[in-house]
Design an enzyme around this catalytic site. Structure first.
Site, PDB file in Angstrom:
ATOM      1  N   ASP A   1       0.855  -1.192   0.000  1.00  0.00           N
ATOM      2  CA  ASP A   1       0.000   0.000   0.000  1.00  0.00           C
ATOM      3  C   ASP A   1       0.892   1.244   0.000  1.00  0.00           C
ATOM      4  OD1 ASP A   1      -3.191   0.613   1.009  1.00  0.00           O
ATOM      5  OD2 ASP A   1      -1.720   2.241   1.158  1.00  0.00           O
TER       6      ASP A   1
ATOM      7  N   ASN B   1     -12.859  -2.840   2.167  1.00  0.00           N
ATOM      8  CA  ASN B   1     -13.789  -1.710   2.216  1.00  0.00           C
ATOM      9  C   ASN B   1     -14.632  -1.711   0.947  1.00  0.00           C
ATOM     10  OD1 ASN B   1     -12.745  -0.651   4.669  1.00  0.00           O
ATOM     11  ND2 ASN B   1     -11.022   0.237   3.548  1.00  0.00           N
TER      12      ASN B   1
ATOM     13  N   HIS C   1     -10.032  -4.834  -3.541  1.00  0.00           N
ATOM     14  CA  HIS C   1      -8.739  -5.023  -2.888  1.00  0.00           C
ATOM     15  C   HIS C   1      -8.987  -5.438  -1.455  1.00  0.00           C
ATOM     16  CE1 HIS C   1      -9.935  -0.788  -2.722  1.00  0.00           C
ATOM     17  NE2 HIS C   1      -9.315  -0.679  -1.539  1.00  0.00           N
TER      18      HIS C   1
HETATM   19  P1  DGP Z   1      -9.720   1.834   0.249  1.00  0.00           P
HETATM   20  O1  DGP Z   1     -10.113   2.963   1.112  1.00  0.00           O
HETATM   21  O2  DGP Z   1     -10.017   0.512   0.881  1.00  0.00           O
HETATM   22  O3  DGP Z   1     -10.290   1.955  -1.169  1.00  0.00           O
HETATM   23  O4  DGP Z   1      -8.131   1.869   0.155  1.00  0.00           O
HETATM   24  C1  DGP Z   1      -7.398   2.241  -0.985  1.00  0.00           C
HETATM   25  C2  DGP Z   1      -5.953   2.051  -0.655  1.00  0.00           C
HETATM   26  O5  DGP Z   1      -5.219   2.147  -1.857  1.00  0.00           O
HETATM   27  C3  DGP Z   1      -5.361   3.082   0.312  1.00  0.00           C
HETATM   28  O6  DGP Z   1      -4.896   2.400   1.473  1.00  0.00           O
HETATM   29  C4  DGP Z   1      -4.205   3.705  -0.440  1.00  0.00           C
HETATM   30  C5  DGP Z   1      -3.983   2.751  -1.576  1.00  0.00           C
HETATM   31  N1  DGP Z   1      -3.544   3.382  -2.816  1.00  0.00           N
HETATM   32  C6  DGP Z   1      -4.155   4.399  -3.459  1.00  0.00           C
HETATM   33  N2  DGP Z   1      -3.481   4.723  -4.572  1.00  0.00           N
HETATM   34  C7  DGP Z   1      -2.430   3.870  -4.647  1.00  0.00           C
HETATM   35  C8  DGP Z   1      -1.352   3.709  -5.577  1.00  0.00           C
HETATM   36  O7  DGP Z   1      -1.244   4.399  -6.588  1.00  0.00           O
HETATM   37  N3  DGP Z   1      -0.446   2.728  -5.292  1.00  0.00           N
HETATM   38  C9  DGP Z   1      -0.550   1.929  -4.183  1.00  0.00           C
HETATM   39  N4  DGP Z   1       0.396   1.010  -4.020  1.00  0.00           N
HETATM   40  N5  DGP Z   1      -1.552   2.059  -3.283  1.00  0.00           N
HETATM   41  C10 DGP Z   1      -2.470   3.021  -3.524  1.00  0.00           C
END
Ligand code: DGP
Length: 126
Positions: free
Chosen positions: A35, A97, A110
């Protein structure tokens, strides 16, 4: 009302290689990566490669092969990250989520695998 998948969401771009990621594990149908905004020492996202908006979408429409692969990948990530209790780890939380009430930011399924510290109670009272 059916599921509508946005092909320009960030995880679709990661799957197409348009945005880099720190891959933890890649399988035929799934990808696990760090993340970008970790909430704990271990914070890995596991996504299916297929175009599924959410866990409910995936569990209703994905093939058996995709569902098995995805769940096995989650299990393997628990091993690889050291959080698996049966291998000496201290445990983890798996979170998917979903939708507005679930405060889902990225509309591609995810599961967050979060661990490496005590995570506290599951939900704060609103
Ligand atoms: P949610 O609220 O469950 O939709 O979490 C989305 C997650 O995705 C959050 O913890 C941050 C992560 N995230 C967002 N953009 C990116 C990205 O470009 N790369 C990565 N590795 N994670 C990301």
């Amino acid at each position: 009302m059916g599921y509508s998948y946005d092909r320009n969401n960030i995880f679709a771009k990661i799957l197409r290689g348009e945005i880099p990621n720190e891959t933890v594990l890649e399988t035929e149908h799934s990808l696990a990566f760090e993340d970008v905004n970790p909430q704990a020492p271990v914070h890995v996202l596991v996504i299916p490669k297929g175009a599924y908006v959410s866990l409910d979408h995936f569990t209703q429409d994905a093939s058996d092969a995709e569902i098995v692969d995805y769940n096995r990948t989650i299990g393997e990530v628990c091993k690889l990250t050291g959080v698996q209790p049966s291998l000496g780890g201290s445990g983890f939380r798996a979170i998917a989520n979903t939708g507005a009430d679930g405060v889902q930011e990225v509309p591609h399924l995810h599961v967050h695998i979060i661990g490496g510290r005590v995570l506290g109670r599951m939900l704060n009272k609103a």
